[in-house]
Motif scaffolding. Structure first.
Motif, PDB file in Angstrom:
ATOM      1  N   TYR A  26       0.824  -1.206   0.000  1.00 52.87           N
ATOM      2  CA  TYR A  26       0.000   0.000   0.000  1.00 52.87           C
ATOM      3  C   TYR A  26       0.861   1.260   0.000  1.00 52.87           C
ATOM      4  CZ  TYR A  26      -3.609   3.339   1.361  1.00 52.87           C
ATOM      5  OH  TYR A  26      -4.458   4.418   1.389  1.00 52.87           O
ATOM      6  N   ALA A 332      -3.711  -1.103  -2.602  1.00 57.96           N
ATOM      7  CA  ALA A 332      -4.607  -1.555  -1.540  1.00 57.96           C
ATOM      8  C   ALA A 332      -5.151  -2.950  -1.840  1.00 57.96           C
ATOM      9  CB  ALA A 332      -5.755  -0.563  -1.379  1.00 57.96           C
ATOM     10  N   GLU A 335      -2.452  -5.494  -1.135  1.00 58.53           N
ATOM     11  CA  GLU A 335      -2.242  -5.670   0.292  1.00 58.53           C
ATOM     12  C   GLU A 335      -3.342  -6.548   0.903  1.00 58.53           C
ATOM     13  OE1 GLU A 335      -0.094  -5.020   3.869  1.00 58.53           O
ATOM     14  OE2 GLU A 335       0.408  -4.594   1.775  1.00 58.53           O
TER      15      GLU A 335
END
Length: 379
Positions: A26, A332, A335
């Motif tokens: 991220y 994101a 992750e």
């Protein structure tokens, strides 16, 4: 060529370099995406400045800012410092990119605008391809400081070599300047911009996370991807004019979007073997090599010289938004769900845009109620 070579030297190595500094996926996405944010904020302003003051001072300013940004990479060991460095580099490219493209189109007669865009972007892609094929080798052989050194040198060369007094065939007239709102609400401006954004989103997702996907699968040699990309992104530019004439830029855009969707699906499902990586690199090279100039011809064919900087500034914002969203949003996703999910997400987003483009946007380019685009009364 040299400017784009310096800019793209960092795209393949920064995710790996930031990973060695201890950043998670991220954070890597934020740092990489800050470049796009910096460019996005100043693209239109830089374009309007080029319309008003000429391209030369805007190009020079962008190069100087870029040199400072590249030097600052050596001090960007934290997330905040890395983000600021990338943001400043994005500011530099926003000034250079739009003004240089405007200069290229104004140095030729109207009937040769498409060839001018293709030639300019051909040399752009030669720089991009050269950087992409050598960046990882340079990083592995000499470390990040070597990448920074070569980046600064090539950027300085671009400052020395770009034409300071270009011979313009088209002279903008201040009386022909239109409000920005009039420009960006015309389908011949916003449709190619949206299409470029869709392709850039998939492209950025690949360039940011494919190396990390390969490493996570135990594959450390992914130079074949970058070599195939470098070769095809250069070769494809030579066919822009021919393909646009045969299929029209609007139809070619549709085919390129399909190519990106298929490639994202393959990357997301197949094991990243050398053959798969080379195939995907060539596919991405063809898609991105054709997308920018072919879609840009829709914009340039429908803008007067006095509005070209603002129009192309808005158009090239799609590159920044696509890169930023591809790096940050997909960071994101990586992750939370892993690297394969990045490419499934890119496939789905491209597929949805293809449907929207085919049934909603494409017809607007030929709609009878579109704003007038003739030289006498249009943009």
């Amino acid at each position: 060529m040299f400017f784009w070579m310096s800019t793209n030297l960092f795209m393949p190595v920064l995710p790996l370099y930031y990973h060695t500094l201890g950043m998670n996926d991220y954070q890597i996405g934020i740092a990489v995406g800050a470049f796009s944010l910096g460019a996005l904020m100043f693209r239109v302003l830089a374009g309007k400045a080029a319309d008003r003051f000429g391209s030369t001072p805007i190009i020079a300013g962008g190069i100087l800012v870029s040199i400072a940004a590249i030097a600052s990479y050596l001090c960007s060991s934290s997330l905040v410092a890395a983000t600021l460095s990338r943001f400043m580099h994005g500011l530099g490219i926003s000034c250079y990119a739009g003004a240089a493209l405007v200069m290229a189109t104004l140095m030729h007669d109207e009937e040769h605008t498409a060839e001018a865009v293709a030639a300019y972007t051909l040399f752009t892609m030669i720089g991009v391809g050269t950087a992409s094929s050598m960046a990882n080798r340079l990083y592995a052989g000499g470390g990040f400081s070597w990448v920074v050194g070569v980046g600064m040198l090539t950027t300085l060369l671009s400052l020395l070599l770009f034409p300071k007094k270009p011979r313009l065939k088209l002279a903008p007239k201040s009386g022909e300047t239109l409000p920005l709102r009039t420009l960006v609400t015309n389908p011949h401006i916003y449709v190619p911009t949206l299409s470029l954004n869709a392709t850039t989103f998939a492209f950025a997702s690949t360039m940011t996370f494919l190396p990390l996907l390969a490493v996570s699968k135990g594959v450390t040699d992914f130079n074949g991807f970058y070599v195939a990309y470098a070769v095809m992104v250069v070769l494809s530019r030579a066919w822009v004019r021919t393909l646009c004439a045969k299929y029209t830029p609007e139809r070619l855009s549709y085919y390129l979007l399909l190519l990106f969707a298929v490639t994202m699906l393959i990357v997301g499902t197949a094991y990243p073997s050398p053959a798969v990586l080379m195939f995907c690199g060539g596919s991405i090279g063809i898609g991105y090599g054709l997308a920018f100039p072919s879609m840009a011809t829709i914009v340039t064919a429908n803008t007067q010289p006095a509005n070209r900087g603002a129009a192309l500034g808005f158009y090239t914002m799609a590159v920044d938004f696509g890169f930023g969203a591809g790096a940050v949003a997909m960071g994101a996703v990586a992750e939370l769900w892993g690297y394969n999910a990045v490419f499934f997400g890119a496939f789905l987003s491209t597929l949805l845009y293809i449907i929207f483009y085919r049934w909603t946007l494409w017809p607007r380019l030929g709609a009878s109620d579109a704003p007038a685009l003739s030289k006498s009364g249009g943009i």
